[in-house]
Design an enzyme around this catalytic site. Structure first.
Site, PDB file in Angstrom:
ATOM      1  CG  HIS A 197     -13.487   1.693  -4.581  1.00 41.73           C
ATOM      2  ND1 HIS A 197     -14.715   1.500  -5.410  1.00 41.73           N
ATOM      3  CD2 HIS A 197     -12.567   2.343  -5.649  1.00 41.73           C
ATOM      4  CE1 HIS A 197     -14.251   1.901  -6.702  1.00 41.73           C
ATOM      5  NE2 HIS A 197     -13.220   2.239  -6.769  1.00 41.73           N
ATOM      6  CG  HIS A 219      -5.699   4.920  -5.887  1.00 38.16           C
ATOM      7  ND1 HIS A 219      -5.109   3.792  -5.642  1.00 38.16           N
ATOM      8  CD2 HIS A 219      -6.690   4.588  -6.806  1.00 38.16           C
ATOM      9  CE1 HIS A 219      -5.778   2.886  -5.840  1.00 38.16           C
ATOM     10  NE2 HIS A 219      -6.902   3.094  -6.684  1.00 38.16           N
ATOM     11  CB  VAL A 269      -7.783  -6.249  -0.600  1.00 34.13           C
ATOM     12  CG1 VAL A 269      -6.875  -7.258  -1.394  1.00 34.13           C
ATOM     13  CG2 VAL A 269      -7.965  -6.608   0.716  1.00 34.13           C
TER      14      VAL A 269
END
EC number: 3.1.4.53
Length: 431
Positions: free
Chosen positions: A158, A198, A161
Site C-alpha cells: 500500500h 484511494h 506505486v
C-alpha cells in the site's frame, strides 16, 4: 510547448527529497509512524497505555514541514535529477499508458520514484481536464505531490506505486467503448482522483488491527470502513489545503468531495457482495442507463473496485511481484500481532498461510466473480478478454506452486479468500 513544460516540471521538481542517508528527509500525513511498542500495555486498560496522545498516530494533522511545500519553500536537501536517457524512456512509456502490459515498476524507476505525480500530470493533460476545469498547473502539481508523499513508502504494497498502478488501470477502464462515450470530464476527473488517492496514508495494517488495538480512527469511524473513511477525509483535506478547486463554485466542489467519498468507500472489501449483487441485478435486468448520472457513478465505483484488485489480471511477472508484496505486508502484521500476543489475523500467519494458497483463494472468491461481471458489462472487448486470460493463467501458475499435499485441494484449501475472512483494512488487495 505545454507538454514539454509538464515534463520538465514533473521531473525536475523531484518530490522525493532525500537526506544523506537515502531515506526521506520529510514526509506528510501520519508522520510520525505508528510506534507499535505502545501495544505493550494494552492488556489491562484495553487502550494503548501511554501518555502520548493517540491522535498523533495516523492523524489528520498536517505538520509544519508539509505546509512549506505550499508556501514555495524548498527544503534543504539534495535533489536527484534524471538524465535525458531516463526522461526519454519514461516519455516513451507514457505514449503507451493505455496498454494493459504497462510496467508500473519500471516507470517508477524511470521517474525516480515519482510515478504517481508524473502519471497524473500526463493523464490530466491527455484527457483535457486542465483546460476544461481551468486548473492551475503549479497548484495541480503541488496537490499531487501532497498525495504521493502521503503514501508510506515503507509499505511493501500500500504505497504510491500501488496508487499509480490503480490509476493506470482506471485509465484503461475509462477508455472501454461501453463506458467511454457516456463519460463527462467530471466523471473522468473523479475516477482518476479517486484511483490516485484511494489508499492515501494507509498504515500497512488492516481494520481489525486498528479495532483490536483501540486505535482512535476505529473509534472515530465506529469500526465501519475505518481506513476508507480515512483515505477519503485525508484526500479532502489535501484538496482544500492545496486550493486546487478553490476557483470552482462551492456547490460544485462540495459535490466533487462527496462523489470522491462515494468512490473511495466503495473499495471496502466488506462491501464486495453488496456491489457485486447490484451489478448482477442490473446486468440481468438490462436496466443500466449510462445517460443517467447515478448509473454512471455506480459503474465508476465498479471500475475503481476492479482497478483496485486487478493485479491477478496482469501479466504473470507483474502479478507475482504484487502478490509477494501484499503477502509480505500481511506477514509483517502477523509478526506484530504475535509479538504483542494479539490474535493473528487471517492471511497474516506466514507459517500457515502460503502465498499460493492466499492467491488462489483471493482469485476464486473475490477477483473472478467481479471480473466476470465486468466482462459481461463491457461485452467481448479486447481488454476484458485479455484480463480474464491472464487471470486464468496466473491462477494455474499459483496452483502449480502449492505445497504438494495441498495441490489437490486447490481453491478449497484457500478458503481464506472469502469475503468474511479477507483482512478488511488491507482490503483484500492480494494480487
Amino acid at each position: 510547448c505545454f507538454q514539454t513544460f509538464v515534463w520538465i516540471f514533473c521531473f525536475l521538481g523531484d518530490v522525493r527529497l532525500r537526506g544523506q542517508t537515502g531515506v526521506p528527509a520529510e514526509r506528510r500525513g501520519s508522520y510520525p509512524f505508528i510506534d507499535f511498542r505502545l501495544l505493550n500495555n494494552t492488556t489491562h486498560s484495553g487502550e494503548i497505555g501511554t501518555k502520548k496522545k493517540v491522535k498523533r498516530l495516523l492523524s489528520f494533522q498536517r505538520y509544519f514541514h508539509a505546509s512549506r511545500l505550499l508556501r514555495g519553500i524548498i527544503p534543504q536537501a539534495p535533489l536527484h535529477l534524471l538524465d535525458e536517457d531516463y526522461l526519454g524512456q519514461a516519455r516513451h512509456m507514457l505514449s503507451k499508458v493505455g496498454m494493459w502490459d504497462f510496467d508500473i515498476f519500471l516507470f517508477d524507476r524511470l521517474t525516480n520514484g515519482n510515478s504517481l505525480v508524473t502519471l497524473l500530470c500526463h493523464l490530466f493533460n491527455t484527457h483535457g481536464l486542465i483546460h476544461h476545469f481551468k486548473l492551475d498547473m503549479v497548484t495541480l502539481h503541488r496537490f499531487l505531490v501532497m498525495v504521493q508523499e502521503d503514501y508510506h513508502s515503507q509499505n511493501p504494497y500500500h504505497n504510491a506505486v500501488h496508487a499509480a498502478d490503480v490509476t493506470q488501470a482506471m485509465h484503461c477502464y475509462l477508455k472501454e467503448p461501453k463506458l467511454a462515450s457516456f463519460l463527462t470530464p467530471l466523471d473522468i476527473m473523479l475516477g482518476l482522483l479517486a484511483a490516485a488517492a484511494h489508499d492515501v496514508d494507509h498504515p500497512g495494517v488492516n481494520q481489525p488491527f486498528l479495532i483490536k488495538t483501540n486505535h482512535h480512527l476505529a473509534n472515530l469511524y465506529q469500526n465501519m470502513s475505518v481506513l476508507e473513511n480515512h483515505h477519503w477525509r485525508s484526500t479532502i483535506g489535501m484538496l482544500r489545503e492545496s486550493r486546487l478547486l478553490a476557483h470552482l463554485p462551492e456547490e460544485m466542489t462540495q459535490d466533487i468531495e462527496q462523489q470522491l467519498g462515494s468512490l473511495i468507500l466503495a473499495t471496502d472489501i466488506n462491501r464486495q457482495n453488496e456491489f457485486l449483487t447490484r451489478l448482477k441485478t442490473h446486468l440481468h435486468n438490462k436496466d443500466l442507463r449510462l445517460e443517467d448520472v447515478h448509473d454512471r457513478h455506480f459503474m465508476l465505483q465498479i471500475a475503481l473496485k476492479c482497478a483496485d484488485i486487478c493485479n491477478p489480471c496482469r501479466i504473470w511477472e507483474m502479478s507475482k511481484q504484487w502478490s509477494e508484496r501484499v503477502c509480505e505486508e500481511f506477514y509483517r502484521q502477523g509478526d506484530l500481532e504475535q509479538k504483542f500476543e494479539l490474535e493473528i489475523s487471517p492471511l497474516c500467519n506466514q507459517q500457515k498461510d502460503s502465498i499460493p494458497s492466499i492467491q488462489i483463494g483471493f482469485m476464486s472468491y473475490i477477483v473472478e466473480p467481479l471480473f466476470r461481471e465486468w466482462a459481461r458489462f463491457t461485452g467481448p472487448s479486447a481488454l476484458s478478454e485479455n484480463m480474464l486470460r491472464h487471470l486464468s493463467h496466473n491462477k494455474a501458475q499459483w496452483k502449480s506452486l502449492l505445497p504438494t499435499p495441498h495441490r489437490s485441494g486447490g481453491a478449497e484449501h484457500a478458503g481464506q479468500g472469502t469475503d468474511s475472512d479477507v483482512p478488511t483494512g488491507t482490503k483484500g488487495n492480494a494480487p
